[in-house]
Design a protein around this motif. Structure first.
Motif, short mmCIF file in Angstrom:
data_model
loop_
_atom_site.label_atom_id
_atom_site.label_comp_id
_atom_site.label_asym_id
_atom_site.label_seq_id
_atom_site.Cartn_x
_atom_site.Cartn_y
_atom_site.Cartn_z
N ASN A 1 -5.36 -8.18 -0.19
CA ASN A 1 -4.13 -8.78 -0.74
C ASN A 1 -3.85 -8.12 -2.08
N ASN A 2 -2.94 -7.17 -2.04
CA ASN A 2 -2.71 -6.33 -3.23
C ASN A 2 -1.27 -6.38 -3.76
N ALA A 3 -0.30 -6.65 -2.89
CA ALA A 3 1.11 -6.58 -3.32
C ALA A 3 1.31 -7.42 -4.57
N ALA B 1 -0.32 -16.84 -11.62
CA ALA B 1 -0.56 -16.39 -10.25
C ALA B 1 -1.96 -15.79 -10.12
N LYS B 2 -2.37 -15.00 -11.11
CA LYS B 2 -3.67 -14.33 -11.01
C LYS B 2 -4.83 -15.32 -11.19
N HIS B 3 -4.67 -16.31 -12.09
CA HIS B 3 -5.68 -17.38 -12.16
C HIS B 3 -5.72 -18.12 -10.83
N PRO C 1 -8.84 -5.86 -12.14
CA PRO C 1 -8.70 -4.64 -12.94
C PRO C 1 -8.09 -4.90 -14.30
N GLY C 2 -8.48 -4.07 -15.26
CA GLY C 2 -7.76 -3.98 -16.53
C GLY C 2 -6.57 -3.06 -16.31
N TRP C 3 -6.15 -2.34 -17.37
CA TRP C 3 -4.99 -1.44 -17.24
C TRP C 3 -5.27 -0.30 -16.28
N VAL C 4 -4.38 -0.11 -15.33
CA VAL C 4 -4.43 1.02 -14.39
C VAL C 4 -3.06 1.67 -14.47
N LEU C 5 -3.02 2.98 -14.63
CA LEU C 5 -1.71 3.62 -14.83
C LEU C 5 -1.00 3.82 -13.48
N THR C 6 -0.23 2.82 -13.08
CA THR C 6 0.55 2.85 -11.84
C THR C 6 2.02 2.63 -12.22
N PRO C 7 2.94 2.72 -11.24
CA PRO C 7 4.34 2.45 -11.56
C PRO C 7 4.56 1.09 -12.23
N LEU C 8 3.77 0.09 -11.83
CA LEU C 8 3.91 -1.25 -12.42
C LEU C 8 3.64 -1.23 -13.94
N ASN D 1 1.77 -1.54 4.24
CA ASN D 1 2.87 -2.48 3.97
C ASN D 1 3.39 -2.19 2.57
N GLY D 2 4.64 -2.46 2.35
CA GLY D 2 5.21 -2.27 1.02
C GLY D 2 6.56 -1.59 1.11
N PHE D 3 7.20 -1.47 -0.03
CA PHE D 3 8.53 -0.85 -0.08
C PHE D 3 8.40 0.57 -0.64
N ASN E 1 -9.05 -9.83 -2.73
CA ASN E 1 -7.82 -10.16 -3.46
C ASN E 1 -7.76 -9.33 -4.74
N ILE E 2 -6.70 -8.55 -4.87
CA ILE E 2 -6.53 -7.78 -6.11
C ILE E 2 -5.90 -8.72 -7.13
N ALA E 3 -6.78 -9.31 -7.93
CA ALA E 3 -6.32 -10.22 -9.00
C ALA E 3 -6.03 -9.35 -10.21
N MET F 1 6.59 -9.67 1.21
CA MET F 1 5.49 -10.61 0.97
C MET F 1 5.93 -11.89 0.27
N SER F 2 7.21 -12.01 0.00
CA SER F 2 7.70 -13.29 -0.52
C SER F 2 8.20 -14.18 0.62
N LYS F 3 8.10 -13.70 1.89
CA LYS F 3 8.67 -14.44 3.01
C LYS F 3 7.59 -14.82 4.03
N SER G 1 0.82 -1.24 0.00
CA SER G 1 0.00 0.00 0.00
C SER G 1 0.84 1.27 0.00
N THR G 2 2.11 1.16 -0.39
CA THR G 2 2.95 2.36 -0.49
C THR G 2 2.83 2.99 -1.88
N SER G 3 2.08 2.37 -2.79
CA SER G 3 2.07 2.83 -4.18
C SER G 3 0.79 2.39 -4.87
N GLY G 4 0.49 3.04 -5.98
CA GLY G 4 -0.52 2.58 -6.93
C GLY G 4 -1.89 2.22 -6.36
N ILE G 5 -2.39 1.06 -6.76
CA ILE G 5 -3.73 0.63 -6.38
C ILE G 5 -3.84 0.44 -4.87
N GLY G 6 -2.81 -0.16 -4.26
CA GLY G 6 -2.85 -0.41 -2.82
C GLY G 6 -2.96 0.88 -2.02
N LEU G 7 -2.22 1.91 -2.43
CA LEU G 7 -2.29 3.20 -1.75
C LEU G 7 -3.68 3.81 -1.89
P1 NAD Z 1 2.71 -0.82 -7.91
O1 NAD Z 1 4.03 -1.26 -8.42
O2 NAD Z 1 2.32 0.62 -8.01
O3 NAD Z 1 2.53 -1.25 -6.38
C1 NAD Z 1 2.92 -2.51 -5.92
C2 NAD Z 1 3.01 -2.47 -4.42
O4 NAD Z 1 3.45 -3.76 -3.97
C3 NAD Z 1 4.05 -1.45 -3.89
O5 NAD Z 1 3.58 -0.90 -2.70
C4 NAD Z 1 5.27 -2.33 -3.63
O6 NAD Z 1 6.16 -1.78 -2.65
C5 NAD Z 1 4.59 -3.59 -3.13
N1 NAD Z 1 5.44 -4.75 -3.19
C6 NAD Z 1 6.10 -5.29 -4.26
N2 NAD Z 1 6.81 -6.36 -3.87
C7 NAD Z 1 6.60 -6.51 -2.54
C8 NAD Z 1 7.06 -7.43 -1.57
N3 NAD Z 1 7.89 -8.44 -1.88
N4 NAD Z 1 6.65 -7.29 -0.29
C9 NAD Z 1 5.82 -6.27 0.06
N5 NAD Z 1 5.35 -5.37 -0.83
C10 NAD Z 1 5.74 -5.49 -2.10
O7 NAD Z 1 1.65 -1.75 -8.67
P2 NAD Z 1 0.06 -1.66 -8.87
O8 NAD Z 1 -0.19 -1.52 -10.32
O9 NAD Z 1 -0.57 -0.72 -7.92
O10 NAD Z 1 -0.33 -3.16 -8.50
C11 NAD Z 1 -1.02 -3.54 -7.34
C12 NAD Z 1 -1.75 -4.83 -7.59
O11 NAD Z 1 -2.71 -4.64 -8.61
C13 NAD Z 1 -0.84 -5.97 -8.07
O12 NAD Z 1 -1.23 -7.18 -7.45
C14 NAD Z 1 -1.10 -6.01 -9.54
O13 NAD Z 1 -0.87 -7.27 -10.10
C15 NAD Z 1 -2.56 -5.64 -9.57
N6 NAD Z 1 -3.03 -5.15 -10.87
C16 NAD Z 1 -2.50 -4.02 -11.43
C17 NAD Z 1 -2.97 -3.60 -12.66
C18 NAD Z 1 -2.45 -2.38 -13.34
O14 NAD Z 1 -2.79 -2.16 -14.51
N7 NAD Z 1 -1.66 -1.56 -12.69
C19 NAD Z 1 -3.98 -4.32 -13.31
C20 NAD Z 1 -4.49 -5.45 -12.71
C21 NAD Z 1 -4.01 -5.86 -11.49
#
Ligand code: NAD
Length: 258
Positions: free
Chosen positions: A87-89, A156-158, A183-190, A36-38, A137-139, A62-64, A14-20
């Motif tokens: 569950n968004n990371a 993973a998403k399935h 979600p479809g395309w969301v303009l986030t750092p990812l 939570n997040g980096f 769950n953010i799939a 979240m990998s540990k 939740s430090t970025s993008g959709i989670g924030l």
């Molecule tokens: P983002 O890169 O902006 O944010 C990802 C977040 O996850 C960040 O806070 C990051 O620090 C955290 N993160 C990454 N690895 C981590 C780890 N090992 N431990 C803890 N935190 C960790 O990405 P986003 O686009 O906001 O994506 C959020 C979720 O939405 C993801 O699950 C992504 O698959 C999903 N999603 C995104 C889109 C899109 O178009 N952006 C579309 C569909 C689904």
């Protein structure tokens, strides 16, 4: 303030993008937030605090699995309960299967899928004891359909859509619901990384790459806004959604209607 005031939510990543956006949206409902997040955690914490709720931060990777267990325990200890688990990371890596590194595969499966099992595993006993809980769950649309060069992400998403159904069914007679948002395309750092790669590959501007990326899949030609996804999550947390169980709810500009 809504009927959700005073509840406690953990939003992973939740430090970025959709989670924030999820964390801010829930905080505006008076929900206490564990972040939570980096990355830019201070800005995220400040933005949530500005909504007038208690907020804390846990830097679990979240990998540990051991760090995930501590994240859930610390959330319950700090706030007295964990009512809403988002569950968004997630991370992304693109390559054809034959070029996909084992490390990238393992990381994506761990962060985008296994983490949701571990958080749910540790959070469900507390939710059951209170007979109330929401697991969201953010799939992705990639939980419903495939795309090239995203083997681990699509798998993973399935997987998380399947996990959602099982948790929903196991708790169907309780006040705990579990649903996935796709979600479809969301303009986030990812996604910006994929826009940058396309701009470079095709020798086009950032704006042109964004347009090309989104138009290719989404009939609307528009990105989904993170705030729109947060509004859906708030609905899923509310009483009107108490019989939405095990859904994989797409918000994708028409992507999966095709
Ligand atoms: P983002 O890169 O902006 O944010 C990802 C977040 O996850 C960040 O806070 C990051 O620090 C955290 N993160 C990454 N690895 C981590 C780890 N090992 N431990 C803890 N935190 C960790 O990405 P986003 O686009 O906001 O994506 C959020 C979720 O939405 C993801 O699950 C992504 O698959 C999903 N999603 C995104 C889109 C899109 O178009 N952006 C579309 C569909 C689904």
């Amino acid at each position: 303030m809504s009927h959700l005031k005073g509840k406690v939510a953990l939003v992973t990543g939740s430090t970025s993008g959709i989670g924030l956006a999820m964390a801010i949206g829930l905080a505006k409902q008076g929900i206490k937030i564990m972040v939570n997040g980096f990355g830019e955690k201070d800005a995220a914490i400040a933005a949530i605090k500005a909504c007038g709720v208690e907020v804390d931060y846990h830097g679990a990777d979240m990998s540990k699995p051991a760090e995930i267990e501590d994240l859930i325990k610390q959330t319950e200890k700090r706030f007295g309960s964990l009512d809403i688990l988002v569950n968004n990371a997630g991370i992304q890596h693109t390559a054809n299967v034959e070029d996909f590194s084992a490390d990238s595969w393992e990381s994506i499966i761990a962060i985008n899928l296994s983490s949701a099992f571990y958080t749910s595993h540790h959070a469900l006993p507390g939710m059951k004891s209170r007979n109330w809980g929401r697991i969201i769950n953010i799939a992705s649309v990639h939980g419903l359909v495939g795309s090239i060069q995203k083997a681990a992400y699509v798998a993973a998403k399935h997987g998380i859509v399947g996990l959602t159904k099982v948790i929903a069914l196991e708790n169907a007679k309780t006040g705990i619901t579990c649903n996935a948002i796709c979600p479809g395309w969301v303009l986030t750092p990812l996604v910006q990384k994929q826009v940058d790669a396309r701009a470079e590959r095709e020798g086009i501007s950032n704006e042109a790459a964004k347009k090309a990326l989104v138009s290719e899949k989404q009939p609307s030609g528009e990105f989904v806004a993170p705030e729109q996804l947060a509004a859906l999550a708030i609905f899923l947390c509310g009483p009107d959604a108490s019989e939405v169980r095990g859904a994989a709810w797409n918000m994708d500009g028409g992507w999966t209607a095709q």
